[in-house]
Design an enzyme around this catalytic site. Structure first.
Site, PDB file in Angstrom:
ATOM      1  N   PRO A 170     -46.921  22.225  33.601  1.00 34.03           N
ATOM      2  CA  PRO A 170     -47.812  21.183  34.081  1.00 34.03           C
ATOM      3  C   PRO A 170     -48.169  20.178  32.991  1.00 34.03           C
ATOM      4  O   PRO A 170     -48.529  20.567  31.884  1.00 34.03           O
ATOM      5  CB  PRO A 170     -49.052  21.950  34.554  1.00 34.03           C
ATOM      6  CG  PRO A 170     -48.954  23.289  33.938  1.00 34.03           C
ATOM      7  CD  PRO A 170     -47.520  23.555  33.697  1.00 34.03           C
ATOM      8  N   GLU A 171     -48.027  18.910  33.325  1.00 34.59           N
ATOM      9  CA  GLU A 171     -48.451  17.827  32.448  1.00 34.59           C
ATOM     10  C   GLU A 171     -49.620  17.133  33.144  1.00 34.59           C
ATOM     11  O   GLU A 171     -50.171  17.662  34.091  1.00 34.59           O
ATOM     12  CB  GLU A 171     -47.268  16.879  32.188  1.00 34.59           C
ATOM     13  CG  GLU A 171     -46.068  17.615  31.604  1.00 34.59           C
ATOM     14  CD  GLU A 171     -44.857  16.721  31.341  1.00 34.59           C
ATOM     15  OE1 GLU A 171     -45.028  15.501  31.184  1.00 34.59           O
ATOM     16  OE2 GLU A 171     -43.744  17.259  31.299  1.00 34.59           O
ATOM     17  N   ARG A 226     -45.350  33.567  31.186  1.00 34.88           N
ATOM     18  CA  ARG A 226     -44.965  33.535  29.773  1.00 34.88           C
ATOM     19  C   ARG A 226     -46.119  33.713  28.806  1.00 34.88           C
ATOM     20  O   ARG A 226     -45.931  33.645  27.595  1.00 34.88           O
ATOM     21  CB  ARG A 226     -44.206  32.242  29.481  1.00 34.88           C
ATOM     22  CG  ARG A 226     -42.846  32.303  30.129  1.00 34.88           C
ATOM     23  CD  ARG A 226     -42.056  31.032  29.988  1.00 34.88           C
ATOM     24  NE  ARG A 226     -40.998  31.031  30.991  1.00 34.88           N
ATOM     25  CZ  ARG A 226     -40.296  29.979  31.349  1.00 34.88           C
ATOM     26  NH1 ARG A 226     -40.531  28.826  30.796  1.00 34.88           N
ATOM     27  NH2 ARG A 226     -39.384  30.069  32.270  1.00 34.88           N
ATOM     28  N   LYS A 259     -47.380   3.494  12.271  1.00 34.45           N
ATOM     29  CA  LYS A 259     -46.743   4.749  12.655  1.00 34.45           C
ATOM     30  C   LYS A 259     -45.253   4.636  12.389  1.00 34.45           C
ATOM     31  O   LYS A 259     -44.612   3.663  12.786  1.00 34.45           O
ATOM     32  CB  LYS A 259     -46.983   5.041  14.148  1.00 34.45           C
ATOM     33  CG  LYS A 259     -48.405   5.491  14.446  1.00 34.45           C
ATOM     34  CD  LYS A 259     -48.657   6.866  13.881  1.00 34.45           C
ATOM     35  CE  LYS A 259     -50.112   7.270  14.113  1.00 34.45           C
ATOM     36  NZ  LYS A 259     -50.443   8.526  13.433  1.00 34.45           N
ATOM     37  N   HIS A 277     -48.253  39.490  36.547  1.00 33.89           N
ATOM     38  CA  HIS A 277     -48.524  38.448  35.554  1.00 33.89           C
ATOM     39  C   HIS A 277     -49.905  37.812  35.707  1.00 33.89           C
ATOM     40  O   HIS A 277     -50.148  36.738  35.169  1.00 33.89           O
ATOM     41  CB  HIS A 277     -47.460  37.349  35.574  1.00 33.89           C
ATOM     42  CG  HIS A 277     -46.066  37.872  35.431  1.00 33.89           C
ATOM     43  ND1 HIS A 277     -45.657  38.621  34.342  1.00 33.89           N
ATOM     44  CD2 HIS A 277     -44.983  37.779  36.240  1.00 33.89           C
ATOM     45  CE1 HIS A 277     -44.388  38.945  34.491  1.00 33.89           C
ATOM     46  NE2 HIS A 277     -43.955  38.461  35.634  1.00 33.89           N
TER      47      HIS A 277
END
Length: 265
Positions: free
Chosen positions: A2-3, A111, A150, A92
DNA sequence: CTAAAATCCTGGTGGC
DNA sequence: TGCCACCAGGATTTTA
């Protein structure tokens, strides 16, 4: 994975079942999930009411009574379920947060990268984060200022949460493609025009993601449709939807990076 | 300063 | 079919 758009969608869906509820009990099966000392977490969460739920970067942020904040980061494979206590528990599920209405929040995470934090000082969790790209007050001038002096490559910068918050591998690649900029460009070579395109592309792909309720991946987060609209991510060798050139894949800072060598310069 | 590599994890995959 | 090496991937930490 998920972002920002996936987390935003999840937050919106959690509000109805959770705002107003009070935690009653904490069950921890995998202690590394809990980033604050487990004993404190178990002691302090029960009795706290959920006053509101927001998102900061990829964190789910529960505002609790008494000035407490519960943060949950889903990382790669995390998933929150709100179910009656009687529902059989899936594999899980590493942490269970019981509620005052016979339901419970189950933090399922194959995970085991996901993390939870309970604190009275939100800055300890979110203080290092860069600006929210979709905030109303995040202007083009703000975006350009981020690039001042940058020198790194563009893609790693976009993935750096301290630089700008919420982008992950998918939306970084999609934003670069939409802007027509190669992800391995050195940041200080981007022209003013390119920065302006990138600013609008980042907001565009994130908003598209939210509009389609995020992208569903590995069936971790169900319901999203944005995966059907990927232009380059995960399309190595397939024709670019704009120019038919095969999409290429390279590795940048050990992340898969997808781009069109023709559309992106 | 940048940057690359290692770390944490498990399910899925590809080779044999 | 089984075994195993290998990989993905967010964010942090370590090393160069």
């Amino acid at each position: 994975m998920p972002e920002l758009p996936e987390v935003e969608t999840i937050v919106r869906e959690l509000r109805q079942p959770l705002v107003g509820r009070t935690f009653t009990q904490v069950i921890v099966r995998w202690e590394k999930t809990i980033q604050t000392p487990v004993a404190e977490f178990k002691h302090n969460l029960p009795g706290k009411q959920i006053e509101s739920i927001r998102r900061r970067a990829k964190y789910i942020w529960f505002h609790l009574s008494g000035g407490w904040s519960l943060f949950i980061h889903l990382k790669m494979s995390g998933n929150l379920q709100v179910l009656p206590v009687s529902t059989p528990c899936e594999k899980h599920v590493h942490t269970i947060l019981r509620l005052d209405n016979g339901h419970e929040v189950r933090f399922k995470d194959t995970r085991k990268f996901g993390r939870a934090y309970l604190t009275r000082d939100p800055e300890t969790v979110t203080g290092h984060l860069g600006p929210e790209p979709l905030a109303d007050n995040f202007t083009l001038a703000d975006f350009k200022a981020l690039f001042h002096r940058k020198k790194g490559r563009l893609k790693p910068l976009l993935l750096n949460q301290a630089f700008i918050a919420g982008l992950g591998n998918i939306y970084a690649d999609e934003a670069c493609h939409d802007a027509g900029i190669l992800p391995n460009r050195t940041a200080d070579t981007l022209s003013a025009v390119e920065l302006e395109r990138l600013y609008h592309s980042i907001r565009k792909v994130l908003n598209h993601g939210i509009m389609h309720r995020g992208a569903t991946f590995d069936e971790v987060y169900p319901g999203g449709k944005f995966q059907n609209f990927f232009q380059v991510y995960g399309r190595t060798g397939e024709p670019c939807r704009t120019c038919d050139q095969p999409v290429e894949r390279i590795v940048l800072s050990s992340r898969s990076t997808h781009f069109c060598p023709n559309c992106q310069r």
